[in-house]
Design a protein around this motif. Structure first.
Motif, short mmCIF file in Angstrom:
data_model
loop_
_atom_site.label_atom_id
_atom_site.label_comp_id
_atom_site.label_asym_id
_atom_site.label_seq_id
_atom_site.Cartn_x
_atom_site.Cartn_y
_atom_site.Cartn_z
N VAL A 383 0.85 -1.19 0.00
CA VAL A 383 0.00 0.00 0.00
C VAL A 383 0.89 1.24 0.00
N PRO A 384 0.35 2.40 -0.40
CA PRO A 384 1.12 3.64 -0.25
C PRO A 384 1.40 3.90 1.22
N ALA A 385 2.12 4.95 1.49
CA ALA A 385 2.46 5.26 2.88
C ALA A 385 1.21 5.33 3.74
N GLY A 386 1.13 4.44 4.72
CA GLY A 386 -0.04 4.38 5.58
C GLY A 386 0.00 5.44 6.65
N ARG A 387 -1.16 5.80 7.15
CA ARG A 387 -1.22 6.83 8.19
C ARG A 387 -2.42 6.58 9.07
N TRP A 388 -2.21 6.69 10.38
CA TRP A 388 -3.27 6.55 11.36
C TRP A 388 -3.24 7.77 12.26
N ARG A 389 -4.38 8.21 12.67
CA ARG A 389 -4.46 9.42 13.49
C ARG A 389 -5.58 9.29 14.50
N TRP A 437 -2.47 12.94 17.80
CA TRP A 437 -1.43 11.94 17.54
C TRP A 437 -1.55 11.41 16.11
N ARG A 438 -0.41 11.02 15.57
CA ARG A 438 -0.38 10.51 14.20
C ARG A 438 0.76 9.49 14.09
N VAL A 439 0.47 8.38 13.44
CA VAL A 439 1.47 7.35 13.14
C VAL A 439 1.50 7.19 11.62
N THR A 440 2.68 7.29 11.04
CA THR A 440 2.84 7.20 9.59
C THR A 440 3.80 6.07 9.26
N ALA A 441 3.40 5.20 8.34
CA ALA A 441 4.25 4.09 7.90
C ALA A 441 4.78 4.37 6.50
N ASP A 442 6.07 4.10 6.32
CA ASP A 442 6.64 4.13 4.98
C ASP A 442 7.52 2.89 4.83
N ARG A 443 8.30 2.82 3.79
CA ARG A 443 9.04 1.59 3.52
C ARG A 443 10.17 1.34 4.53
N GLU A 444 10.55 2.37 5.29
CA GLU A 444 11.64 2.21 6.25
C GLU A 444 11.16 1.91 7.66
N GLY A 445 9.93 2.29 8.00
CA GLY A 445 9.44 2.05 9.34
C GLY A 445 8.26 2.92 9.70
N LEU A 446 8.08 3.16 10.98
CA LEU A 446 6.98 3.95 11.50
C LEU A 446 7.49 5.29 12.02
N TRP A 447 6.69 6.33 11.80
CA TRP A 447 6.99 7.66 12.32
C TRP A 447 5.89 8.06 13.30
N ILE A 510 -0.96 -2.18 11.57
CA ILE A 510 0.48 -2.05 11.80
C ILE A 510 1.11 -3.42 11.95
N THR A 511 0.45 -4.33 12.69
CA THR A 511 0.99 -5.67 12.88
C THR A 511 1.09 -6.41 11.56
N THR A 526 6.79 11.96 3.56
CA THR A 526 7.32 13.32 3.60
C THR A 526 7.17 13.89 5.01
N PRO A 527 7.97 14.88 5.39
CA PRO A 527 7.83 15.49 6.73
C PRO A 527 6.42 16.00 7.00
N ALA A 528 5.77 16.55 5.98
CA ALA A 528 4.41 17.06 6.19
C ALA A 528 3.45 15.93 6.49
N ARG A 529 3.65 14.78 5.87
CA ARG A 529 2.75 13.65 6.08
C ARG A 529 2.95 13.00 7.45
N ARG A 530 4.16 13.13 7.98
CA ARG A 530 4.44 12.52 9.29
C ARG A 530 3.78 13.27 10.44
N GLY A 531 3.39 14.49 10.23
CA GLY A 531 2.77 15.27 11.29
C GLY A 531 3.77 16.18 11.98
N ARG A 532 3.31 17.33 12.34
CA ARG A 532 4.17 18.32 12.98
C ARG A 532 4.16 18.14 14.49
#
Length: 553
Positions: A383-389, A437-447, A510-511, A526-532
């Motif tokens: 999937v594209p970069a996942g995001r949970w909030r 709160w926000r959790v963002t997944a990309d190919r390297e891990g979780l932010w 996530i699991t 991207t930094p913007a997608r990870r949340g400020r």
């Protein structure tokens, strides 16, 4: 250092003082038999440790506001309820004085005074029982040591840092109480003019209690360094609460902890290698985080030499095998006092374990259902970069806080000001993470976003992803601190209406990505997608809350 056939990490023979006896068998049973009865509060739960001083200050203010006792008498009447849990030595001496004050000055409200006096007498009795039990505990430990003594390891023999933090905190509380007491003329309402001084007296009394704790802590720690002290061979391990659990030398199954003590490791130069926060205060003052002895993240069982006589409130030092085979022994100096594990605590532990097993079985059913739903929707492709909030449960929790604030706004006087500013501070620290709160997944891990910015947890460093009650937790190896969010939850309602809680779904997604690399995102976030950083929201809440408390009628 070596690992024995029993799986215990053993000390080298050269590190063990000559003649040092093993603390096991009848010797440990004699010590546990000297512990106070189960109805005596020996271990303070973290929530009680935090709430009790606040409730005590509020109680003193209310007693003064309603004229039950004069301001200083109201403070003296409620302080024994703090002392019985955190400083029983003070209650043993001053609780009788508090009883006399209540009986002598409480004539205006005889029923309330009688009830309050009876409660203070109960606190006095509990304190006496706890302090009196320390003598037999000391005697049992001395018998077990059989006269064998040794000097502390050289890395801590000349260092004495205990009590510094408590001394500063005690001075700060005492001064704050004096300022609140001196500001009597600020309050226009007669009730406030009586309640605020009582709260000030109580706050100053709490400060003096902390100063007493600092003096006793420093005195006991200095006693370990003045001369050789009794030594005992024991087994230790680090608990999930990052405390050191001490077991009998023959308890290789770690079935029955004798006591716990907060420690930090020092190297040969006397510097910290790792720490639980430095001199965080007396162990009697340190809260017990749940007191459940969670076995999920405990350290290995290690052999150790215990320096000092263990009893409720004692200071000790440990020379223990390192947590990795082949490394030299480590010195662990106490940053908290000894806290015995009573039979009542063990029964609570057993009941909590049974409840935990039932809860985890139900949660596993919900997790599997959520995971199946995720796999049906995502299939087997990445999937594209996942995001949970934050979702509706988090906003519902924020709404409850807003409703409570609205109710509090209807109050008047000193209580509204003090509690309003306190709750504003808590809200400024807690609500931003709950609502944004926000959790963002990309190919390297979780932010994970936070107060100061985002931090990353690589996929191969994830340790656990789970939900428990109203908590969502992601934990990693290495230096990554666990990430958690909380929200109110009603599992029975979810089962009845067939609702999958958003936290369950987030944990399942996530699991699934963590365990199956094919499901992980293919892009970098991207930094913007990870949340400020969410600190601006905290600053806004703090400013709005303080303005509402201070300037709204």
């Amino acid at each position: 250092m070596s690992t024995g056939s029993d799986g215990v990490l053993r000390l080298p023979d050269a590190a063990i003082p000559e003649g040092c006896r093993s603390w096991d068998g009848e010797a440990t049973r004699r010590w546990t038999g000297a512990l106070p009865s189960r109805w005596v509060p020996v271990r303070a739960h973290l929530a009680l440790f935090v709430a009790l001083p606040l409730v005590t200050v509020a109680g003193a203010g209310l007693l003064g506001e309603y004229g039950v006792l004069p301001a200083w008498g109201a403070a003296l009447a409620v302080l024994p309820f703090v002392w019985v849990v955190l400083r029983p030595e003070a209650a043993r001496v001053l609780a009788p004085v508090a009883v006399g004050v209540v009986l002598a000055y409480g004539e205006a409200s005889p029923v309330r005074s009688l009830a309050l006096g009876s409660a203070v007498v109960l606190a006095w009795a509990l304190s006496l029982a706890r302090v009196t039990a320390r003598g037999p505990q000391r005697a049992a430990a001395l018998i077990a040591a059989d006269g064998v003594t040794a000097a502390l390891p050289s890395s801590v023999a000349g260092r004495l840092e205990r009590g510094r933090f408590l001394f500063g905190a005690g001075l700060l509380l005492t001064v704050a109480g004096g300022v609140l007491r001196a500001a009597t003329g600020v309050w226009e309402d007669p009730g406030d003019a009586a309640g605020a001084p009582a709260a000030g007296w109580c706050l100053a009394g709490l400060g003096l209690t902390v100063l007493l704790a600092a003096a006793l802590t420093r005195h006991r720690a200095a006693g370990l360094r003045e001369a050789p002290v009794p030594v005992l061979r024991v087994l230790v391990r680090e608990s999930a609460e990052v405390e050191t659990e001490v077991f009998a030398a023959d308890d290789e199954g770690a079935l029955r902890p004798l006591f716990t003590v907060a420690t930090r490791v020092v190297d040969g130069e006397g510097d910290d290698n790792k720490s639980d926060g430095g001199d965080g205060g007396d162990g009697e003052d340190a809260g017990d985080a749940g007191d459940v002895f969670d076995d999920e993240r405990v350290g290995p069982l290690r052999e150790a030499v215990l320096f000092g006589v263990p009893y409720d409130g004692a200071e000790v030092v440990l020379l223990a095998a390192a947590e990795r085979a082949g490394e030299p022994p480590v010195v662990e100096v106490g940053v908290g006092a000894v806290r015995p594990v009573t039979e009542w605590t063990l029964r609570r532990r057993s009941a909590a374990a049974r409840g935990k097993a039932r809860s985890e079985a139900r949660q596993e059913e919900r997790r599997v259902a959520a995971a199946d739903q995720v796999r049906r929707e995502t299939g087997t492709g990445a999937v594209p970069a996942g995001r949970w909030r934050a979702g509706w449960p988090d906003w519902f929790a924020g709404l409850l806080a807003l409703v409570y604030a609205a109710v509090l706004a209807g109050d008047t006087g000193w209580w509204r000001t003090v509690s309003g500013l306190g709750l504003t501070l808590v809200a400024a620290l807690v609500l931003p993470r709950r609502l944004a709160w926000r959790v963002t997944a990309d190919r390297e891990g979780l932010w994970f976003n936070g107060l100061r910015g985002s931090r990353q947890l690589p996929w191969d460093e994830i340790r656990t992803v789970r939900t428990k009650a109203g908590e969502l937790r992601v934990d990693g190896t290495g230096d990554f601190p666990e990430w958690t969010v909380h929200t109110p939850r009603w599992a029975w309602l979810e089962r009845r209406i067939g609702l999958v809680h958003p936290y369950e779904r987030t944990a399942a997604e996530i699991t699934a990505m963590w365990r199956d690399p094919q499901l992980r995102p293919t892009e970098l976030s991207t930094p913007a997608r990870r949340g400020r950083a969410v600190w601006p929201l905290g600053a806004l809440i703090a400013a709005a809350g303080a303005a509402a408390v201070l300037f709204l009628p």
